[in-house]
Scaffold this motif. Structure first.
Motif, short mmCIF file in Angstrom:
data_model
loop_
_atom_site.label_atom_id
_atom_site.label_comp_id
_atom_site.label_asym_id
_atom_site.label_seq_id
_atom_site.Cartn_x
_atom_site.Cartn_y
_atom_site.Cartn_z
N GLU A 172 2.41 9.23 -6.91
CA GLU A 172 3.24 9.92 -5.77
C GLU A 172 4.35 9.38 -5.35
O GLU A 172 5.60 9.87 -5.15
CB GLU A 172 2.18 10.53 -4.81
CG GLU A 172 3.00 11.35 -3.64
CD GLU A 172 2.02 11.49 -2.47
OE1 GLU A 172 2.46 11.81 -1.16
OE2 GLU A 172 0.89 11.70 -2.55
N SER B 246 3.02 7.96 1.01
CA SER B 246 2.47 8.36 -0.08
C SER B 246 0.87 7.91 -0.10
O SER B 246 0.61 6.94 0.25
CB SER B 246 3.05 8.18 -1.39
OG SER B 246 4.51 8.48 -1.52
N GLN B 247 -0.05 8.81 -0.68
CA GLN B 247 -1.53 8.73 -0.68
C GLN B 247 -1.80 8.02 -2.23
O GLN B 247 -2.54 6.83 -1.98
CB GLN B 247 -2.21 9.88 -0.83
CG GLN B 247 -2.30 10.78 0.50
CD GLN B 247 -2.94 9.91 1.56
OE1 GLN B 247 -3.92 9.35 1.49
NE2 GLN B 247 -2.33 9.79 2.84
N LYS B 248 -0.79 8.34 -3.21
CA LYS B 248 -1.09 7.42 -4.50
C LYS B 248 0.25 6.72 -4.92
O LYS B 248 1.03 7.36 -4.53
CB LYS B 248 -1.90 8.38 -5.19
CG LYS B 248 -3.13 8.82 -4.92
CD LYS B 248 -3.88 9.70 -5.98
CE LYS B 248 -5.23 10.02 -5.57
NZ LYS B 248 -6.02 10.54 -6.64
N ASP C 259 0.81 -1.31 -0.03
CA ASP C 259 0.05 -0.21 0.04
C ASP C 259 0.93 1.11 -0.05
O ASP C 259 1.95 1.34 0.73
CB ASP C 259 -0.95 -0.01 1.25
CG ASP C 259 -2.02 1.18 1.20
OD1 ASP C 259 -1.59 2.17 0.75
OD2 ASP C 259 -3.13 0.76 1.66
N ARG D 43 0.28 4.04 1.08
CA ARG D 43 0.27 4.99 2.19
C ARG D 43 1.37 4.33 3.42
O ARG D 43 1.76 5.05 4.32
CB ARG D 43 -1.13 4.77 2.80
CG ARG D 43 -1.87 5.30 1.95
CD ARG D 43 -3.37 5.38 2.24
NE ARG D 43 -3.84 4.01 2.07
CZ ARG D 43 -5.06 3.47 2.28
NH1 ARG D 43 -6.06 4.20 2.62
NH2 ARG D 43 -5.29 2.20 2.19
#
Length: 78
Positions: A50, A45-47, A39, A41
């Protein structure tokens, strides 16, 4: 090499086209298949897009599409 780098390298090489670039979506899908706990995150990073931009060993190419306002991301190993 970190676990994340190894995961990225394997997924990119598996999905890459003749020019070495791989579409980000299938790379992310394969990474999740290889490691279900993956994941972005977990790496701050959120995505996924990114996260790949933060990796020194990955080159990112944005391709604009007439059908979409968001660019498609393609990545390859440097």
């Amino acid at each position: 090499m970190t676990g994340l780098e190894d995961l990225f390298r394997k997924a990119i090489l598996a999905v890459a086209r003749d020019d070495g670039f791989a579409p980000l979506g299938p790379v992310g899908h394969l990474m999740l298949k290889m490691d279900p706990s993956f994941d972005p995150r977990n790496y701050g990073s959120q995505k996924l897009g990114e996260l790949v931009r933060k990796q020194q060993y990955i080159e990112v190419k944005e391709v604009l599409s007439e059908k979409s306002t968001a660019p498609h991301l393609y990545i390859r190993l440097k």
